[in-house]
Enzyme design. Structure first.
Site, PDB file in Angstrom:
ATOM      1  N   SER A  48       1.369  -1.103   0.101  1.00  0.00           N
ATOM      2  CA  SER A  48      -0.143   0.155  -0.078  1.00  0.00           C
ATOM      3  C   SER A  48       0.770   1.289  -0.426  1.00  0.00           C
ATOM      4  CB  SER A  48      -0.899   0.052   1.514  1.00  0.00           C
ATOM      5  OG  SER A  48      -1.556   1.180   1.831  1.00  0.00           O
TER       6      SER A  48
ATOM      7  N   GLY B 168      -3.655   3.489   1.088  1.00  0.00           N
ATOM      8  CA  GLY B 168      -4.719   3.713   2.091  1.00  0.00           C
ATOM      9  C   GLY B 168      -6.197   4.606   1.480  1.00  0.00           C
TER      10      GLY B 168
ATOM     11  N   ASN C  39       9.125   8.535   4.414  1.00  0.00           N
ATOM     12  CA  ASN C  39       7.612  10.013   4.886  1.00  0.00           C
ATOM     13  C   ASN C  39       7.135   9.397   5.054  1.00  0.00           C
ATOM     14  OD1 ASN C  39       5.163   7.462   3.838  1.00  0.00           O
ATOM     15  ND2 ASN C  39       6.577   6.646   3.764  1.00  0.00           N
ATOM     16  N   ALA C  40       6.104  11.536   5.076  1.00  0.00           N
ATOM     17  CA  ALA C  40       5.032  11.532   5.993  1.00  0.00           C
ATOM     18  C   ALA C  40       4.574  11.746   4.461  1.00  0.00           C
ATOM     19  CB  ALA C  40       5.462  11.992   6.722  1.00  0.00           C
TER      20      ALA C  40
ATOM     21  N   ASN D 169      -7.207  -1.318   0.976  1.00  0.00           N
ATOM     22  CA  ASN D 169      -6.166  -0.651   2.440  1.00  0.00           C
ATOM     23  C   ASN D 169      -6.988   0.058   3.228  1.00  0.00           C
ATOM     24  OD1 ASN D 169      -3.950   1.080   3.961  1.00  0.00           O
ATOM     25  ND2 ASN D 169      -2.530  -1.304   3.981  1.00  0.00           N
TER      26      ASN D 169
ATOM     27  N   CYS E 144      -2.368   3.977  12.815  1.00  0.00           N
ATOM     28  CA  CYS E 144      -2.799   6.200  12.286  1.00  0.00           C
ATOM     29  C   CYS E 144      -3.428   6.428  14.202  1.00  0.00           C
ATOM     30  CB  CYS E 144      -4.052   6.110  11.720  1.00  0.00           C
ATOM     31  SG  CYS E 144      -5.079   5.209  11.427  1.00  0.00           S
TER      32      CYS E 144
HETATM   33  C1  LIG Z   1       5.476   6.236   0.200  1.00  0.00           C
HETATM   34  C2  LIG Z   1       5.185   5.498   0.702  1.00  0.00           C
HETATM   35  C3  LIG Z   1       3.520   5.227   0.962  1.00  0.00           C
HETATM   36  C4  LIG Z   1       3.040   4.218   1.995  1.00  0.00           C
HETATM   37  N1  LIG Z   1       1.806   4.537   2.097  1.00  0.00           N
HETATM   38  C5  LIG Z   1       0.871   3.425   2.805  1.00  0.00           C
HETATM   39  C6  LIG Z   1      -0.925   3.562   3.173  1.00  0.00           C
HETATM   40  O1  LIG Z   1      -1.412   4.469   2.801  1.00  0.00           O
HETATM   41  N2  LIG Z   1      -0.939   2.846   3.855  1.00  0.00           N
HETATM   42  C7  LIG Z   1      -0.286   1.543   4.680  1.00  0.00           C
HETATM   43  O2  LIG Z   1      -0.914   0.613   4.811  1.00  0.00           O
HETATM   44  N3  LIG Z   1       0.944   2.029   3.995  1.00  0.00           N
HETATM   45  C8  LIG Z   1       1.811   2.872   3.453  1.00  0.00           C
HETATM   46  N4  LIG Z   1       2.955   2.667   3.286  1.00  0.00           N
HETATM   47  C9  LIG Z   1       3.818   1.772   3.821  1.00  0.00           C
HETATM   48  C10 LIG Z   1       3.885   0.947   2.983  1.00  0.00           C
HETATM   49  O3  LIG Z   1       3.024  -0.181   2.615  1.00  0.00           O
HETATM   50  C11 LIG Z   1       5.306  -0.474   3.210  1.00  0.00           C
HETATM   51  O4  LIG Z   1       4.555  -1.575   4.651  1.00  0.00           O
HETATM   52  C12 LIG Z   1       6.087   0.133   4.117  1.00  0.00           C
HETATM   53  O5  LIG Z   1       7.009   0.553   3.095  1.00  0.00           O
HETATM   54  C13 LIG Z   1       7.541  -1.518   4.653  1.00  0.00           C
HETATM   55  O6  LIG Z   1       7.676  -2.008   2.633  1.00  0.00           O
HETATM   56  P1  LIG Z   1       9.488  -1.632   1.785  1.00  0.00           P
HETATM   57  O7  LIG Z   1      10.298  -1.233   3.031  1.00  0.00           O
HETATM   58  O8  LIG Z   1       9.039  -2.105   0.699  1.00  0.00           O
HETATM   59  O9  LIG Z   1       8.563   0.029   1.136  1.00  0.00           O
HETATM   60  C14 LIG Z   1       4.017   3.538   2.901  1.00  0.00           C
HETATM   61  C15 LIG Z   1       4.754   3.832   1.856  1.00  0.00           C
HETATM   62  C16 LIG Z   1       5.920   4.789   1.643  1.00  0.00           C
HETATM   63  C17 LIG Z   1       6.929   3.983   1.447  1.00  0.00           C
END
Ligand SMILES: Cc1cc2nc3c(=O)[nH]c(=O)nc-3n(C[C@H](O)[C@H](O)[C@H](O)COP(=O)(O)O)c2cc1C
Ligand SMILES: Cc1cc2nc3c(=O)[nH]c(=O)nc-3n(C[C@H](O)[C@H](O)[C@H](O)COP(=O)(O)OP(=O)(O)OC[C@H]3O[C@@H](n4cnc5c(N)ncnc54)[C@H](O)[C@@H]3O)c2cc1C
Ligand SMILES: Cc1cc2nc3c(=O)[nH]c(=O)nc-3n(C[C@H](O)[C@H](O)[C@H](O)COP(=O)(O)OP(=O)(O)OC[C@H]3O[C@@H](n4cnc5c(N)ncnc54)[C@H](O)[C@@H]3O)c2cc1C
Ligand SMILES: Cc1cc2nc3c(=O)[nH]c(=O)nc-3n(C[C@H](O)[C@H](O)[C@H](O)COP(=O)(O)O)c2cc1C
Ligand code: FES
Ligand code: FES
Lengths: 272, 320, 320, 272
Positions: free
Chosen positions: B24, B49, B72-73, B102, B133
């Site tokens: 997501s 999400g 990221n935020a 999600n 959250c």
């Molecule tokens: C830019 C960005 C936006 C994300 N937005 C969401 C989100 O909206 N909902 C969510 O559950 N996780 C979100 N995540 C978390 C990712 O789904 C994932 O759990 C996390 O980045 C770890 O995996 P990775 O190291 O492969 O990125 C986001 C991650 C990134 C980098």
């Protein structure tokens, strides 16, 4: 995504570097103001993300040669590694990306291109397209010092008018590029002018403000951090008067009137 | 002709053609990737999400690259569940891949309201609850940092959901097993692990946070060892399947999670620098199985071997 | 002549000539680095963790490199406090740098016994308690994962210690502020933050853990954003000084911690790939102060500025 | 720590690479069996740690030229980046490190060097020193296939006896190197022999066992993961009969009788 072989690599003063890559997919269709996300192939994970770089030039006429060039200023690890590539190395690229400059209303106007530092990379194709279309094009180019001015000859070769300002006065007028912009805004009626700018944020903010004071159309090509370049990370937001917009897909070119300049987050301390 | 390899896995009653999904927030609404490859090749993907109403997200200064990772935020910017259903979902029809929605809310009521909206959508195969959250009705405590709140929100959603419910856990806790068990007891069908780790970076010239929100979530290869360990720990303490997430970029990375106990994996940040990363992992897993004589990828899940090692005879007396 | 810059900082009543120390377990007993540079140039260094009796450590398979980080499960191999006092400490006499003895025990009694042994040693400037190890008398719970145990062990040591007591916290908890406050209330003089994050890696060909101990501690640049955030959080919630640790390799990295609220920093993993890293940071901090017009490095500590930003007028209604 | 410029870089078959570096500090004092920790300068943080590499050769007589060479087999990102270096690039090195081979009791004995794969890198200086001292030296060299045999000519140039075994029989005897070792152990009385070995752990384990069966002295140069190379990380422990020992300072050369071979942790699956 394409893997493009490096076909040329030239160092310039001021930590600038021209990288030539063979990539018909991108070279054949890139428009002025568009960019690519470029990264090293098969490297370890630091640097992790690709780097946003304007398409500096492509062959003219398009399709002839398939070589595109990137003008890179070395500021950190990503740009350093790209600048260190040599002929035969490969670059992995996504592009062309972004909206590019809007030239639909350029006809019959005097185009004033205001570039700061490596921002020059975003306006070369624009200058070439406009001058090829027979428009009057002026380049106003500002930098810290003479050695940070790069690509000047390419613009001079187009036969357009070039004026330079350096902060230390080592070439052209001493001071900021806005000083040489102001006379233009006075000289022509607002509706006969179009300003296009790319450079450090404080410069673009100042250019936008000047253009707005004189009611002149102005397009700015903004720089933000980017993780993906194609609209999925949502990391490259720009504050505009109505909403956050993505620099990579809605931009990087915005109407200057729409942009809310944000000194807190837009790295003047980093690239200025 | 080589023996056929089965990459199919079953999670929460759904059959996935392979155990490779995308995470997501890193895959948009799926559509953004159709220009790069046929997303039907994936087991599935998780949408950005979704909240009840659209959200604009945080001010700029949303991302910053760190060593082998990124902060990221984004502030959960999204089009909202309505626009997702009306604008995105119909365009996903042609793709033969599972869409995992999600979702997140600021209260239990928001979570169930979104669930209600998605229940009638056949193209959504499962829900993934992002409970990292703050719950505004409980004064801003994160759902995912309180086992009771976790239980409550998961139970509320599983009660109304017509679809399997996956819960995505926050890794920023002392003992994640407590949360995983709370999810299981509340009726969750699977656990997605991990969401991002809380981090921060400083612009040392301007002495300001790099991210407007000050703190942000760390993702990417940097967190992989932490995520593998949490997946290993949780897989050993619940019955429901675990989906491994965190810094996966290559086949090898995906295998680490599968061997440690994950039933499937999700690629996140890797999609940014290589939009084809997930597809390459699908291909890579098939090759791995073939070259290691594995017929069925599920044989790999949780197959980690730990065993005794010789110790020097005098080691216990500590002359080293 | 440029204005002199003062890098000196005071922590727990001790004056350090600069805020640059090296972290326990990455700098041996100090002596190993004298071949690379004059360690008197450092503010101080922390010894390898000392136990009451010597320990042989874990079986091989102790370290593994991960993206921008490394896992280690050395198993706290060390010569023991007696050998440290008799063999190492005398050879450290000539060096004008502070020696911080990092100590750990499996029970409160072990902690105080080690403290007793070090009390009469003038060359030891302070103790740093590593409480990230299981307390055997409490059934293996980590001291550092239980606020009450943390309080108890810190209080017991501060009561008998003739020297300032620093406590090194485990970052693997939901809310680190609770632990920092427990330390402060128990009389700790400073907090060292962070120890390693628990992680794990898998050898995917042999399907075995890369580390014999299965889980291990992650250190290095990968964890820096996580550590900066914890230091920022703790510095805002206790009065005693915080010493920032985690992935520091360059001056910029050290500045992130100082600006976020640390009074001093420790370099760990960086000492392996560049034994001169700490010295370079000392020099770099001086240059930074000079070029930013800072007379006294303590001005920097906690100087992070956060401020409001413009938002689009319609952002709240969420049309993004 | 030294920064050494690359003065030569040659690719060999089987992903092997010979890197020549100018470093008087190391070249002037390295002994047979010692190693360096080598890393890229000023790189980003992945790979993070330096890589352990045997000193393959130094000038003879020592001090003449100050060039040292490393024989590198590309197996992962660190070795790939080192092998990609070109003349003028810099490598950051710590060394020489480790104990090296003990040749104090080599006099008058037949030295049998048993190398597997890139383990050959650790024994070239040893072969040269022993043969220069007038000892009888034999190299038994095993590899998967012919193209994995590297540096053979260097040993032949020393005038020592070389025998080769490949698993696929593409050169020399077919099978493991232990097959060609056994006849030696039978031919000479135990106290007239000294075995030195470096290669994949399963090979060294087998060589050790054979030597022990025939009561022949045997030194093994082990390979473990290393973070520092100079005795502070305590990561490179080797299980010996009495205690854990550090490969970087107590080793990498151990008396084969002392080593407790540990199939669980010593990467036979990785480098073998
Ligand atoms: C830019 C960005 C936006 C994300 N937005 C969401 C989100 O909206 N909902 C969510 O559950 N996780 C979100 N995540 C978390 C990712 O789904 C994932 O759990 C996390 O980045 C770890 O995996 P990775 O190291 O492969 O990125 C986001 C991650 C990134 C980098
Ligand atoms: C659409 C677009 C087009 C662009 N076109 C071009 C172009 O044509 N040519 C070009 O040269 N550039 C261009 N850029 C800019 C380019 O993308 C960046 O310069 C590049 O991404 C920097 O990468 P890096 O790894 O070299 O540096 P980074 O590591 O990203 O660092 C950049 C700067 O930030 C500093 N920095 C990093 N971390 C911190 C910290 N914690 N505190 C303080 N400072 C820090 C670094 O020291 C460095 O000065 C463009 C950008 C965009 C968005
Ligand atoms: C004293 C000593 C001397 C040495 N001398 C030499 C020499 O002269 N020449 C030489 O070539 N080498 C030598 N080596 C070995 C050399 O140090 C290693 O090959 C090198 O460190 C590997 O680094 P890398 O980054 O290329 O590969 P790494 O990334 O370290 O990977 C090595 C291997 O492990 C695998 N691997 C990594 N992670 C995993 C995982 N999670 N699961 C499964 N597999 C994994 C990789 O795929 C690769 O095959 C020596 C070692 C020592 C200790
Ligand atoms: C090999 C190794 C051994 C360590 N040993 C100890 C130890 O004995 N006691 C302790 O308190 N911390 C120990 N640490 C943790 C470090 O002191 C430091 O807190 C941690 O590595 C984070 O800092 P870094 O990222 O700069 O390495 C060790 C770390 C490493 C990498
Ligand atoms: S860079 Fe990812 S959305 Fe713009
Ligand atoms: S490699 Fe660090 S102690 Fe041996």
């Amino acid at each position: 995504m394409v893997q493009a072989p490096v076909v040329g690599s030239t160092g310039y003063p001021g930590f600038n570097h021209l990288l030539a890559l063979r990539s018909p997919e991108i070279a054949d269709c890139a428009k002025p103001g568009q960019f690519v996300m470029a990264g090293l192939m098969d490297c370890a994970s630091d640097p992790l993300l690709k780097r946003a770089l304007a398409v500096y030039s492509i062959p003219r006429p398009a399709g002839d040669g398939s070589i595109l060039t990137l003008l890179i200023k070395v500021v950190g690890p990503g740009t350093r590694l790209l600048a260190a590539l040599r002929e035969g190395d490969q670059v992995s690229m996504i592009g062309p990306l972004g909206n590019g400059f809007d030239t639909s209303r350029a006809k019959g106007r005097v185009s004033v291109l205001v570039a700061g530092g490596v921002g020059i990379a975003s306006v070369f194709l624009l200058a070439r397209e406009l001058s090829a279309a027979g428009e009057e094009v002026h380049l106003l180019y500002g930098a810290r010092r003479a050695r940070d001015l790069v690509g000047l000859e390419d613009f001079q070769d187009l036969g357009i008018q070039v004026q330079v300002a350096t902060e230390d006065g080592s070439r052209g007028s001493r001071g900021l590029v806005t000083r040489i912009l102001e006379p233009y805004l006075r000289r022509y009626p607002a509706q006969r002018l179009a300003v296009y700018t790319c450079g450090p944020n404080p410069m673009m903010r100042a250019v936008s403000r000047l253009a707005s004071t004189h009611a002149v159309d102005c397009q700015v090509s903004v720089e933000t951090p980017m993780a993906c370049g194609f609209g999925v990370c949502l990391g490259c937001s720009v504050t505009t008067v109505r909403s956050y917009r993505l620099a990579c897909t809605h931009g990087p070119v915005f109407d200057a009137r729409d942009v809310v300049w944000d000194t807190a987050t837009e790295g003047e301390g980093i690239h200025a | 002709m080589p023996d056929p390899v089965s990459l199919a896995v079953k999670i929460s009653g759904i059959r996935f053609k392979n155990p490779v999904l995308t995470a997501s927030g890193t895959f948009g609404y799926g559509l953004e990737f159709t220009r790069f490859f046929d997303i039907s090749r994936l087991g599935g993907f998780c949408t950005k999400g979704l909240s009840l109403l659209p959200r604009p997200g945080n001010p700029p200064g949303r991302i910053f690259e760190t060593p082998s990772g990124m902060l990221n935020a984004i502030g959960l910017e999204n089009v909202g569940v309505e626009a997702f259903i009306s604008d995105k979902l119909p365009r996903l029809e042609p793709y033969g891949t599972h869409v995992i929605a999600n979702i997140f809310g600021k209260s239990i009521g928001e979570f169930t309201a979104i669930t209600d909206r998605l229940n009638p959508c056949p193209k959504v195969s499962a829900l993934e609850l992002n409970i990292s959250c703050p719950n505004i009705t409980e004064g801003g405590i994160e759902f995912g940092h309180d086992p009771d709140l976790t239980f409550q929100v998961v139970q509320a959603v599983t009660r109304v959901s017509a679809k399997p419910v996956w819960v995505k856990l926050s890794p920023n806790v002392t003992d994640i097993r407590i949360f995983a068990r709370a999810c299981q007891e509340a009726g969750a069908d699977a656990i997605s692990l991990v969401n991002t780790f809380v981090g921060m970076s400083v612009d040392v010239h301007r002495r300001r946070p790099m991210i407007s929100n000050v703190t942000a979530g760390l993702s990417g290869p940097a967190i992989r060892p932490l995520a593998v360990r949490l997946v290993h720990q949780v897989a050993a303490s619940v019955e429901i399947p675990v989906i491994g997430i965190g810094g996966i970029a290559t086949t090898r990375d995906a295998l680490e999670f599968l061997i440690a106990g994950a039933r499937a994996v999700q690629l996140g940040t890797a999609n940014f620098s290589d939009p084809l990363a997930s597809l390459k992992v699908v291909q890579g897993l098939e090759e791995y199985c073939r070259s290691h004589g594995i017929r069925d990828i599920s044989q790999i899940s949780g197959s980690l071997r730990t065993r005794e090692r010789p110790v020097p005879s005098r080691a216990a007396s500590g002359d080293a």
